[in-house]
Write a protein that holds these residues in place. Structure first.
Motif, PDB file in Angstrom:
ATOM      1  N   LEU A  24       0.823  -1.209   0.000  1.00 52.87           N
ATOM      2  CA  LEU A  24       0.000   0.000   0.000  1.00 52.87           C
ATOM      3  C   LEU A  24       0.860   1.263   0.000  1.00 52.87           C
ATOM      4  O   LEU A  24       0.505   2.259  -0.637  1.00 52.87           O
ATOM      5  CB  LEU A  24      -0.936  -0.016   1.208  1.00 52.87           C
ATOM      6  CG  LEU A  24      -2.056  -1.055   1.147  1.00 52.87           C
ATOM      7  CD1 LEU A  24      -2.801  -1.123   2.477  1.00 52.87           C
ATOM      8  CD2 LEU A  24      -3.028  -0.736   0.015  1.00 52.87           C
ATOM      9  N   VAL A  25       1.973   1.239   0.711  1.00 48.76           N
ATOM     10  CA  VAL A  25       2.897   2.381   0.674  1.00 48.76           C
ATOM     11  C   VAL A  25       3.399   2.593  -0.749  1.00 48.76           C
ATOM     12  O   VAL A  25       3.400   3.718  -1.264  1.00 48.76           O
ATOM     13  CB  VAL A  25       4.075   2.164   1.642  1.00 48.76           C
ATOM     14  CG1 VAL A  25       5.174   3.203   1.399  1.00 48.76           C
ATOM     15  CG2 VAL A  25       3.600   2.244   3.092  1.00 48.76           C
ATOM     16  N   TYR A 117      -3.671   6.292   7.917  1.00 50.15           N
ATOM     17  CA  TYR A 117      -2.495   7.060   7.508  1.00 50.15           C
ATOM     18  C   TYR A 117      -2.341   7.182   5.993  1.00 50.15           C
ATOM     19  O   TYR A 117      -2.147   8.272   5.473  1.00 50.15           O
ATOM     20  CB  TYR A 117      -1.229   6.415   8.101  1.00 50.15           C
ATOM     21  CG  TYR A 117      -1.331   6.229   9.592  1.00 50.15           C
ATOM     22  CD1 TYR A 117      -1.257   7.331  10.454  1.00 50.15           C
ATOM     23  CD2 TYR A 117      -1.558   4.979  10.143  1.00 50.15           C
ATOM     24  CE1 TYR A 117      -1.384   7.182  11.822  1.00 50.15           C
ATOM     25  CE2 TYR A 117      -1.686   4.825  11.513  1.00 50.15           C
ATOM     26  CZ  TYR A 117      -1.600   5.924  12.352  1.00 50.15           C
ATOM     27  OH  TYR A 117      -1.736   5.774  13.710  1.00 50.15           O
ATOM     28  N   LEU A 118      -2.432   6.079   5.285  1.00 50.53           N
ATOM     29  CA  LEU A 118      -2.077   6.080   3.864  1.00 50.53           C
ATOM     30  C   LEU A 118      -3.185   6.565   2.959  1.00 50.53           C
ATOM     31  O   LEU A 118      -2.904   7.131   1.894  1.00 50.53           O
ATOM     32  CB  LEU A 118      -1.670   4.668   3.422  1.00 50.53           C
ATOM     33  CG  LEU A 118      -0.391   4.132   4.052  1.00 50.53           C
ATOM     34  CD1 LEU A 118      -0.158   2.701   3.599  1.00 50.53           C
ATOM     35  CD2 LEU A 118       0.802   4.998   3.693  1.00 50.53           C
ATOM     36  N   LEU A 138       5.237  11.321   4.780  1.00 48.13           N
ATOM     37  CA  LEU A 138       5.221  11.349   6.243  1.00 48.13           C
ATOM     38  C   LEU A 138       4.215  10.347   6.799  1.00 48.13           C
ATOM     39  O   LEU A 138       4.516   9.606   7.746  1.00 48.13           O
ATOM     40  CB  LEU A 138       4.896  12.759   6.737  1.00 48.13           C
ATOM     41  CG  LEU A 138       4.751  12.923   8.261  1.00 48.13           C
ATOM     42  CD1 LEU A 138       6.022  12.491   8.984  1.00 48.13           C
ATOM     43  CD2 LEU A 138       4.388  14.359   8.606  1.00 48.13           C
ATOM     44  N   ASN A 139       3.028  10.304   6.223  1.00 47.68           N
ATOM     45  CA  ASN A 139       2.016   9.369   6.702  1.00 47.68           C
ATOM     46  C   ASN A 139       2.460   7.922   6.510  1.00 47.68           C
ATOM     47  O   ASN A 139       2.117   7.047   7.320  1.00 47.68           O
ATOM     48  CB  ASN A 139       0.696   9.610   5.978  1.00 47.68           C
ATOM     49  CG  ASN A 139      -0.038  10.822   6.511  1.00 47.68           C
ATOM     50  OD1 ASN A 139       0.318  11.355   7.561  1.00 47.68           O
ATOM     51  ND2 ASN A 139      -1.047  11.272   5.803  1.00 47.68           N
ATOM     52  N   ALA A 140       3.206   7.666   5.454  1.00 45.75           N
ATOM     53  CA  ALA A 140       3.732   6.315   5.233  1.00 45.75           C
ATOM     54  C   ALA A 140       4.695   5.923   6.346  1.00 45.75           C
ATOM     55  O   ALA A 140       4.708   4.768   6.794  1.00 45.75           O
ATOM     56  CB  ALA A 140       4.419   6.234   3.877  1.00 45.75           C
ATOM     57  N   TYR A 145       5.764   2.655  11.061  1.00 42.71           N
ATOM     58  CA  TYR A 145       6.114   2.667  12.481  1.00 42.71           C
ATOM     59  C   TYR A 145       5.079   1.875  13.293  1.00 42.71           C
ATOM     60  O   TYR A 145       5.450   1.064  14.164  1.00 42.71           O
ATOM     61  CB  TYR A 145       6.186   4.108  12.965  1.00 42.71           C
ATOM     62  CG  TYR A 145       6.325   4.289  14.457  1.00 42.71           C
ATOM     63  CD1 TYR A 145       7.513   3.961  15.112  1.00 42.71           C
ATOM     64  CD2 TYR A 145       5.277   4.797  15.210  1.00 42.71           C
ATOM     65  CE1 TYR A 145       7.640   4.138  16.490  1.00 42.71           C
ATOM     66  CE2 TYR A 145       5.397   4.981  16.578  1.00 42.71           C
ATOM     67  CZ  TYR A 145       6.581   4.649  17.211  1.00 42.71           C
ATOM     68  OH  TYR A 145       6.702   4.826  18.574  1.00 42.71           O
ATOM     69  N   GLU A 146       3.799   2.081  13.014  1.00 38.96           N
ATOM     70  CA  GLU A 146       2.765   1.339  13.729  1.00 38.96           C
ATOM     71  C   GLU A 146       2.843  -0.149  13.412  1.00 38.96           C
ATOM     72  O   GLU A 146       2.606  -0.989  14.289  1.00 38.96           O
ATOM     73  CB  GLU A 146       1.377   1.895  13.382  1.00 38.96           C
ATOM     74  CG  GLU A 146       1.119   3.309  13.879  1.00 38.96           C
ATOM     75  CD  GLU A 146       1.116   3.418  15.400  1.00 38.96           C
ATOM     76  OE1 GLU A 146       0.956   2.373  16.081  1.00 38.96           O
ATOM     77  OE2 GLU A 146       1.272   4.545  15.905  1.00 38.96           O
TER      78      GLU A 146
END
Length: 208
Positions: A24-25, A117-118, A138-140, A145-146
């Motif tokens: 997804l990233v 986030y994504l 940044l959201n990626a 991180y999560e």
């Protein structure tokens, strides 16, 4: 439904969620690279092309031949994720798209996590395109991180609507103390690459 904050995730579920999150990233990097291109080199195609329609090989080939600096950055980053992150992660865990996504529960949870986030909602206005690209980078980092925290602890609070990601360099460093798990280290490499590309994106001079 069971309280998702307190759920224990199996190793297999977590690995599949990690694979899907990386995918997804990569997809979002390509999508936002296309959005920039549609206001530049591909502006004549803007009414014909939906940047959210995704065909991996064709999209990567397209971005690779374009010259706009942000698009070239997106192209390089997508290629890095595919070859240096996703392929490495897949080899470590004997995964591919079919194996990962046949697990409907893991797929659902990965999408649910990524949505925080994504799946950043933004307009396609010309003046927003560079801001949105930086925002998705940044959201990626937050999403990865999560995912790393889930891998390390076996739990996540992302599914609690009141939860706010506490991602920061210091917390990332603290999370990695004593960690030797290769899956987590792959995720760390991806975060570092995303941070580097975010800085590069900010440094590129643009015409609004």
């Amino acid at each position: 439904m069971k309280n998702l904050d307190n759920m224990e995730y199996t190793d297999a579920q977590t690995k599949k969620m990690g694979y899907i999150t990386i995918c997804l990233v990569m997809k979002q990097v390509i999508v936002y690279g296309k959005k920039i291109a549609l206001y530049g080199e591909l502006k004549d195609m803007r009414k014909l092309v939906n940047p959210f329609n995704f065909e991996l090989d064709e999209d990567m080939d397209l971005l690779q031949i374009l010259d706009e600096p942000h698009v070239k950055l997106a192209s390089r980053l997508a290629a890095y994720i595919r070859c240096e992150v996703l392929d490495r992660y897949a080899l470590l865990n004997a995964l591919n798209d079919e194996i990962a996504m046949e697990d409907e529960w893991a797929t659902k949870m990965a999408w649910k996590m990524a949505r925080r986030y994504l799946l950043y909602s933004s307009s396609q206005r010309r003046r927003d395109r560079y801001f949105n690209f930086g925002k998705i980078l940044l959201n990626a980092q937050r999403a990865i991180y999560e995912m790393m925290k889930l891998m390390v602890t076996g739990k996540t609070r992302v599914f609690n609507s009141s939860y706010r990601c506490n991602y920061s360099p210091g917390r990332l460093k603290a999370l990695m103390i004593g960690i030797e798990d290769q899956n987590v280290l792959v995720m760390l490499d991806l975060i570092e690459k995303l941070k580097d590309c975010e800085a590069q994106s900010c440094a590129i001079r643009v015409k609004i």
